[in-house]
Write an enzyme that holds these catalytic residues in place. Structure first.
Site, PDB file in Angstrom:
ATOM      1  N   LYS A  34     -13.680   6.245   0.462  1.00  0.00           N
ATOM      2  CA  LYS A  34     -13.071   5.565  -0.679  1.00  0.00           C
ATOM      3  C   LYS A  34     -12.298   4.332  -0.193  1.00  0.00           C
ATOM      4  O   LYS A  34     -12.097   4.139   0.998  1.00  0.00           O
ATOM      5  CB  LYS A  34     -12.137   6.519  -1.420  1.00  0.00           C
ATOM      6  CG  LYS A  34     -10.963   7.014  -0.591  1.00  0.00           C
ATOM      7  CD  LYS A  34     -10.108   7.999  -1.377  1.00  0.00           C
ATOM      8  CE  LYS A  34      -8.942   8.490  -0.525  1.00  0.00           C
ATOM      9  NZ  LYS A  34      -8.044   9.383  -1.290  1.00  0.00           N
ATOM     10  N   TYR A 254      11.149 -18.162   8.870  1.00  0.00           N
ATOM     11  CA  TYR A 254      11.948 -18.174   7.648  1.00  0.00           C
ATOM     12  C   TYR A 254      13.243 -17.395   7.832  1.00  0.00           C
ATOM     13  O   TYR A 254      13.258 -16.296   8.382  1.00  0.00           O
ATOM     14  CB  TYR A 254      11.156 -17.577   6.490  1.00  0.00           C
ATOM     15  CG  TYR A 254      10.038 -18.475   6.005  1.00  0.00           C
ATOM     16  CD1 TYR A 254      10.293 -19.705   5.434  1.00  0.00           C
ATOM     17  CD2 TYR A 254       8.706 -18.075   6.129  1.00  0.00           C
ATOM     18  CE1 TYR A 254       9.267 -20.532   4.989  1.00  0.00           C
ATOM     19  CE2 TYR A 254       7.664 -18.882   5.687  1.00  0.00           C
ATOM     20  CZ  TYR A 254       7.954 -20.111   5.124  1.00  0.00           C
ATOM     21  OH  TYR A 254       6.932 -20.925   4.696  1.00  0.00           O
TER      22      TYR A 254
END
Length: 366
Positions: A34, A254
């Site tokens: 899956k 950042y």
């Protein structure tokens, strides 16, 4: 081309499936593929396994149809069953097996006229409290499905909440409930997920459902001799694309989360959260550069991340960077270890690798 690639080792995939079979030689093991084979590519992985497996398992009918259209002919189990009665003609057309976990699904199935009876796995809630019939009502539902001409090859299934844990208390409660029900019904069982396949022989039934272990991730809280034999299937590799020298105290990235504690050499790598690499990776998250351990320094950006290569003088533009999996030199960085630095689990890292990262399939990574 951008150097970030997810290398998929199909030999390792087959090895891990065969390990699952050796763990439970009296069981048949359905290969769970899956979520696009946990991010590895369902059609390619299914073709690599098809000669070995008796059946595949997916979450939904869209995944099953993609496999059929990709040329996969082995039985496919819908682990969540149908989401609408309108799907039953497709279940019939594509020859699928289906789980049944809710009363409306029973009503839809018994009102349908398939071209041939549909194999059904009746899901019981033994303690996960997610999907499945209550143990006390399951006997009535079971008998109704036994009597239904639309149904064949009826099995009982359940799912464990704590099979990955070292403490087997709740696991034992679940297995006792469902095994008692199976005995009363004389029902064939499908219980074991990856951790139960690896660590709890009492859960090995007529069918097992190995999933994450097929892709080389250890699902147990504490590794054992068997899980140490798992081989990584995905190796997420990129390269250094820039280098810079920073003075002590200079920030990187950042918000300047990481600051150099000495004069430092920082490498920029072509990989970021826009590729699916987890933005929550902490400073110190390991990577392999030319097969040697280095660490992330600074916040992960959308398309890039930065690593401290001060102590790796050989690091240069074009040097291989392994974010998890196997390096070309043979060293391995387990995806489970990386996941711990991201406060998550391997499942999210593997399934989160985005489509812009090409998958390259090969029989072995050397």
């Amino acid at each position: 081309m951008r150097p970030l690639v997810a290398h998929i080792d199909l030999d390792a995939l087959r090895h891990n499936y065969q390990l699952a079979c050796r763990c439970a030689p009296q069981s048949r093991s359905v290969a769970v593929i899956k979520a696009d084979a946990y991010g590895h590519g369902a059609v390619a992985c299914a073709h690599a396994l098809e000669s070995l497996v008796p059946a595949f398992a997916v979450a939904c009918i869209e995944e099953a149809i993609a496999l059929r259209q990709g040329g996969i002919n082995k039985p496919i189990v819908l682990l969540e069953g149908i989401f609408s009665a309108d799907e039953l003609p497709l279940v019939d057309r594509y020859g699928l097996w289906t789980a049944v976990h809710s009363a409306w699904q029973v009503e839809a199935l018994t009102a349908f006229s398939p071209s041939q009876p549909i194999p059904v796995w009746l899901k019981v809630d033994s303690g996960m409290h997610r999907l499945g019939f209550d143990v006390h009502e399951a006997q009535t539902i079971w008998q109704r499905l036994v009597d239904a001409p639309q149904v064949t090859a009826l099995h009982l299934m359940s799912h464990f909440a704590t099979a990955d844990a070292s403490d087997g208390g709740y696991f034992n409660q679940q297995i006792q409930r469902v095994q008692a029900l199976a005995k009363a019904l004389d029902a064939p069982l499908c219980l074991a997920n990856s951790p139960a396949t690896l660590a709890w022989p009492a859960a090995h039934g007529d069918w097992n459902r190995p999933g994450i272990m097929l892709y080389g991730s250890d699902p147990l809280e504490v590794a054992n001799d068997t899980t140490r034999q798992l081989r990584p299937v995905m190796s997420l590799r990129s390269e250094i694309i820039a280098l810079r020298e920073l003075d002590e105290g200079e920030p990187v990235g950042y918000a300047g989360r990481w600051r150099a504690k000495r004069r430092s050499r920082i490498a920029v790598v072509a990989a970021g959260y826009g590729d699916g690499y987890d933005r929550h990776a902490m400073d110190g998250t390991p990577v392999l550069v030319n097969g040697q351990r280095c660490a992330i320094a600074g916040k992960v950006s959308m398309d890039m991340l930065t690593i401290d290569v001060t102590d790796l003088k050989a690091a240069d533009i074009g040097s291989e960077v392994v974010l998890w999996g196997a390096a070309s030199t043979g060293e391995v960085l387990p995806v489970d270890e990386v996941a711990g630095y991201c406060d998550t689990i391997s499942y999210t890292l593997l399934t989160g690798v985005l489509p812009r990262v090409p998958r390259r399939y090969q029989e072995s990574l050397v």
